[in-house]
Design a protein around this motif. Structure first.
Motif, PDB file in Angstrom:
ATOM      1  N   ARG A   1       9.073   2.864   3.532  1.00 44.21           N
ATOM      2  CA  ARG A   1       8.995   1.569   4.101  1.00 44.21           C
ATOM      3  C   ARG A   1       8.322   1.620   5.270  1.00 44.21           C
ATOM      4  NH1 ARG A   1      15.225   0.966   3.021  1.00 44.21           N
ATOM      5  NH2 ARG A   1      15.187  -0.013   0.804  1.00 44.21           N
ATOM      6  N   ALA A   2       8.553   2.562   5.884  1.00 45.57           N
ATOM      7  CA  ALA A   2       7.874   2.707   7.290  1.00 45.57           C
ATOM      8  C   ALA A   2       6.396   2.751   7.386  1.00 45.57           C
ATOM      9  CB  ALA A   2       8.440   3.921   8.186  1.00 45.57           C
ATOM     10  N   LYS A   3       5.761   3.041   6.184  1.00 43.49           N
ATOM     11  CA  LYS A   3       4.252   3.071   5.992  1.00 43.49           C
ATOM     12  C   LYS A   3       3.772   1.752   5.298  1.00 43.49           C
ATOM     13  CE  LYS A   3       4.235   6.038   1.868  1.00 43.49           C
ATOM     14  NZ  LYS A   3       4.191   7.561   1.220  1.00 43.49           N
ATOM     15  N   GLY A   4       4.750   0.889   5.228  1.00 43.60           N
ATOM     16  CA  GLY A   4       4.227  -0.449   4.716  1.00 43.60           C
ATOM     17  C   GLY A   4       4.170  -0.808   3.374  1.00 43.60           C
ATOM     18  N   LEU A   5       4.785  -0.039   2.610  1.00 45.67           N
ATOM     19  CA  LEU A   5       4.841  -0.189   1.268  1.00 45.67           C
ATOM     20  C   LEU A   5       5.807  -1.442   0.769  1.00 45.67           C
ATOM     21  CD1 LEU A   5       5.310   3.259  -0.426  1.00 45.67           C
ATOM     22  CD2 LEU A   5       3.264   2.081  -0.089  1.00 45.67           C
ATOM     23  N   PRO A   6       5.234  -2.066  -0.023  1.00 46.56           N
ATOM     24  CA  PRO A   6       6.110  -3.322  -0.450  1.00 46.56           C
ATOM     25  C   PRO A   6       7.529  -2.757  -1.173  1.00 46.56           C
ATOM     26  CG  PRO A   6       4.358  -3.149  -1.929  1.00 46.56           C
ATOM     27  CD  PRO A   6       4.153  -2.117  -0.867  1.00 46.56           C
TER      28      PRO A   6
END
Lengths: 329, 416
Positions: A232-237
């Motif tokens: 989540r922290a790397k911006g994945l949906p």
């Protein structure tokens, strides 16, 4: 170890297991009371006739000779003659395999399609109505006996509503597909589907319910792992976090259970097949047990055993593919 | 982008966890300002709310945790422009209040504006995907977020479930593009991983801890973020490896001028890396200032205690001085209405039974402490006697405190 070496080694192990199954199944006949002669011979048969029948069936030989003969026959694909039908048992059994396989696979496919998304939804919407509905369904599904569900479905859907047929199907999958391809005729495939729905639902319900539970608890476990937070922290949906990251790791134990269940479906569909008069191995075995038709009973059990072994090897190979931490050793 | 003002201004951040035992005030009233390009350290014991602060910044809190108050102002003219129409209340000049943005916008900031390095690299990578693929995935997500902000509004961000399902079936159908893969290899090389082409195809369990932490740094750099949050970046590593990872962060900071927020309980890491530091205790920042000020002349007795509990290799000043007692409970109904550190404080005074003064929100460079000692020297005559907080508080002179304690006790009685 390469994939081929793995397959060869597991194949040899599997052969050993099959040999064990054959031996047990063979001994089964000597452990059950009553002689097949009682069923084959007329009620008023003279002792001479009975001895003659026993000799014809090879039952007068010592047990080790019978065993050797049976094993030797099996290697050549000969499972003996059906006592009752007088035809080779192997032919009768093989003709029943497709129906059982079709039912088992249909039930499994339905179960997978329904259960995994349901389990994931249940885990991602924990303590929401979706979750309660899914867990209630799985509790009910696990606690409902197959035969009862089958009979209820027949009573409500077939007899009551008159929507779907109840018993013996007119056509198998392969002839139905042939009909579709070569004659553009959909009657066969439609009949096949209509006859498949109720047995598949009956057989698949327990299975679905169980996998919903497994998926839910597995997903909850995985969603709590630090790598999910990192994803989540790397911006994945969120969809990708759920289905790509968490579900992938949840699938590892589920695949194992799926395999074992598919194996047991092939053998354990006996009751469902019987309820729906399904022309598969299960019905064949029950019919054969009634008349002590040993070559059929033994042959069918051995085929089920082989199915189990093969599925387990496939599951192990798949497992190593899904889980890189397991090497094929 | 203008050069004035801090890049991040946190005002009165409050994060609570609504658990079955009650409300936990993990973070309450954290104020800090972080300048562009500086390395800011947040230091404190475990349970002091450091990590929760970091997660609140990224919007990664999970139920039952929730940010219940405060503002997080982030300076980015580009972001301010793009969200001005949709959420005008969250924009103030070049600043955007992150807490006023919808979740999907906040997601697009992760990786691109903020990224995070986690404590344990071994569990922070997905064990069943190759390291290269996971980094490539970050690259891809962030490219999408940058190039087409609209696509991120969809649940799948244009990835498509069918593509995912295909990747299950056939290994030749890779989930990420070749370009992202190449970029992943490049990033791995940048953080000093030998044979990056080969290592990219390996799984996390084939890496050593230090290598994997490097890979995590690479992953965090994938979207060229403005702020890097490192949550205990070295705690899970061997001492020698720790130094390497810190060196790496140093280099990257020097190269890119990135702002780094380091969260740690390790004072050595802070001393080595940070320009400024904030000391956290019981969900608050109790002392804040330039590294040299805080370390050389700590004001808050807690900071003094922390510094006193570090072994000094140079001089042998005798035994280490541990801080007595434990981190207090952060349950709302158990939190006293006084300085939270008073019960462990060797210099607790009568004044400490009231809430200590708040830190000024700005005054970025100043050295301030949330303690009465910052204003007046320690006064022996008002010092609380030893053991004041150990159950004997109802017999103490202060009647206000006595009634407070009785209230707590009766509350407990009712709930039982």
């Amino acid at each position: 170890m390469s994939q081929y070496q793995f397959l060869i080694r597991r194949g040899l192990q599997g052969l050993l297991v099959v040999w064990g199954v054959v031996t047990l199944v063979f001994l089964l006949r000597f452990m059950t009371p009553g002689s097949p002669v009682d069923f084959v011979a007329p009620l008023d048969a003279s002792p001479e006739l009975r001895a003659q029948i026993a000799r014809n069936l090879g039952l007068d030989q010592p047990i080790y000779v019978q065993y050797a003969q049976y094993l030797g026959g099996l290697i050549q694909g000969d499972m003996g003659y059906s006592y009752i039908r007088g035809r080779p048992a192997s032919g009768i059994i093989v003709s029943r395999i497709p129906a059982t396989l079709e039912l088992a696979v249909a039930a499994t496919v339905v179960a997978i399609i329904c259960s995994i998304p349901l389990g994931v939804l249940s885990a991602t919407r924990r303590h929401q109505p979706t979750d309660y509905a899914a867990t209630t369904f799985s509790l009910v599904g696990i606690s409902t006996p197959n035969f009862w569900l089958g009979i209820m479905l027949i009573m409500v859907v077939s007899v009551g509503l008159g929507i779907l047929p109840t018993s013996r199907r007119p056509i198998g999958l392969i002839p139905a597909i042939e009909l579709l391809i070569f004659q553009f005729e959909t009657v066969g495939i439609r009949a096949w589907i209509a006859h498949m729905i109720l047995p598949a639902v009956t057989l698949g319900t327990y299975f679905t319910a169980m996998i919903v539970r497994l998926t839910r608890s597995g997903m909850l476990d995985q969603l709590g792992q630090p790598y999910v937070e990192a994803a989540r922290a790397k911006g994945l949906p969120e969809t990708l976090v759920t289905y790509k990251h968490a579900l992938r790791n949840t699938m590892i134990p589920i695949i194992t259970v799926l395999g074992l269940q598919l194996g047991s479906l092939i053998g354990g569909a006996v009751i469902t097949e019987f309820v729906f008069n399904w022309p598969g191995l299960g019905t064949l075995i029950i019919d054969a047990i009634r008349v002590r038709d040993w070559p059929i009973i033994q042959g069918a059990l051995i085929v089920i055993g082989i199915g189990f072994v093969v599925i387990n090897i496939v599951v192990d190979a798949l497992y190593a593919r899904l889980n890189p931490r397991v090497s094929l050793e | 982008m203008t050069r004035n003002g801090p890049i991040l201004r946190v005002e009165g951040l409050e994060t609570r966890f609504f658990t079955e035992e009650g409300q936990v005030n993990a973070v309450h009233g954290v104020d800090m300002e972080i300048d562009d390009g500086e390395v800011f350290g947040v230091v404190g014991e475990s349970g002091s709310g450091k990590s929760v602060t970091a997660l609140s910044l990224l919007g990664l809190l999970e139920s039952p945790g929730r940010v219940t108050g405060g503002e997080i102002w982030y300076r980015s003219a580009e972001l301010a422009d793009s969200v001005a129409e949709e959420t005008p209340t969250a924009v103030d000049g070049d600043y955007v209040n992150l807490l006023g943005l919808p979740d999907r916008v906040r997601r697009t900031l992760r990786g691109t504006h903020f990224s995070m390095i986690f404590q344990d690299p071994m569990s922070s990578f997905n064990p069943s995907l190759t390291v290269g693929e996971q980094i490539a995935e970050a690259v891809e997500a962030q490219q999408r977020a940058r190039s087409n902000p609209r696509s991120v509004a969809s649940r799948t961000q244009g990835y498509g479930l069918s593509q995912y399902l295909m990747s299950f079936v056939s290994s030749s159908r890779k989930y990420v593009s070749e370009e992202s893969r190449d970029r992943a290899v490049e990033l791995l090389e940048m953080v000093g991983i030998p044979d990056p082409v080969l290592r990219a195809e390996e799984y996390p369990h084939e890496y050593s801890g230090g290598m994997l932490q490097r890979a995590m740094v690479a992953q965090a750099l994938a979207g060229e973020p403005n702020v890097l949050i490192a949550d205990e970046p070295t705690t899970a590593l061997d001492v020698t490896i720790q130094a390497q990872v810190l060196d790496l962060l140093d280099e990257i900071q020097a190269e890119t001028g990135m702002t780094i927020l380091i969260i740690t309980h390790n004072l050595g890491v802070v001393a080595r890396m940070c320009d400024r530091v904030g000391v956290m205790y019981a969900g608050e920042i109790v002392e804040r200032g330039a590294l040299a000020d805080v370390f050389d002349s700590p004001v808050h007795p807690y900071t003094q205690g922390l510094l006193g509990s570090v072994p000094d290799l140079g001089g042998s000043s005798g035994r280490l001085q541990p801080i007595a007692g434990n981190v207090p409970s952060l349950l709302d109904h158990e939190m006293p209405d006084r300085c939270y550190f008073a019960d462990r404080c060797p210099k607790a005074m009568e004044a400490c039974l009231r809430k200590p003064p708040e830190l000024p929100v700005d005054g970025a460079a100043g050295h301030t402490a949330k303690c009465y000692l910052a204003e007046e020297p320690f006064d022996e005559s008002t010092a609380l006697p030893d053991g004041y907080f150990e159950g004997g508080s109802t017999d103490a002179a202060d009647p206000a405190d006595a009634s407070g304690a009785a209230e707590v006790a009766s509350d407990g009685g009712e709930s039982e």
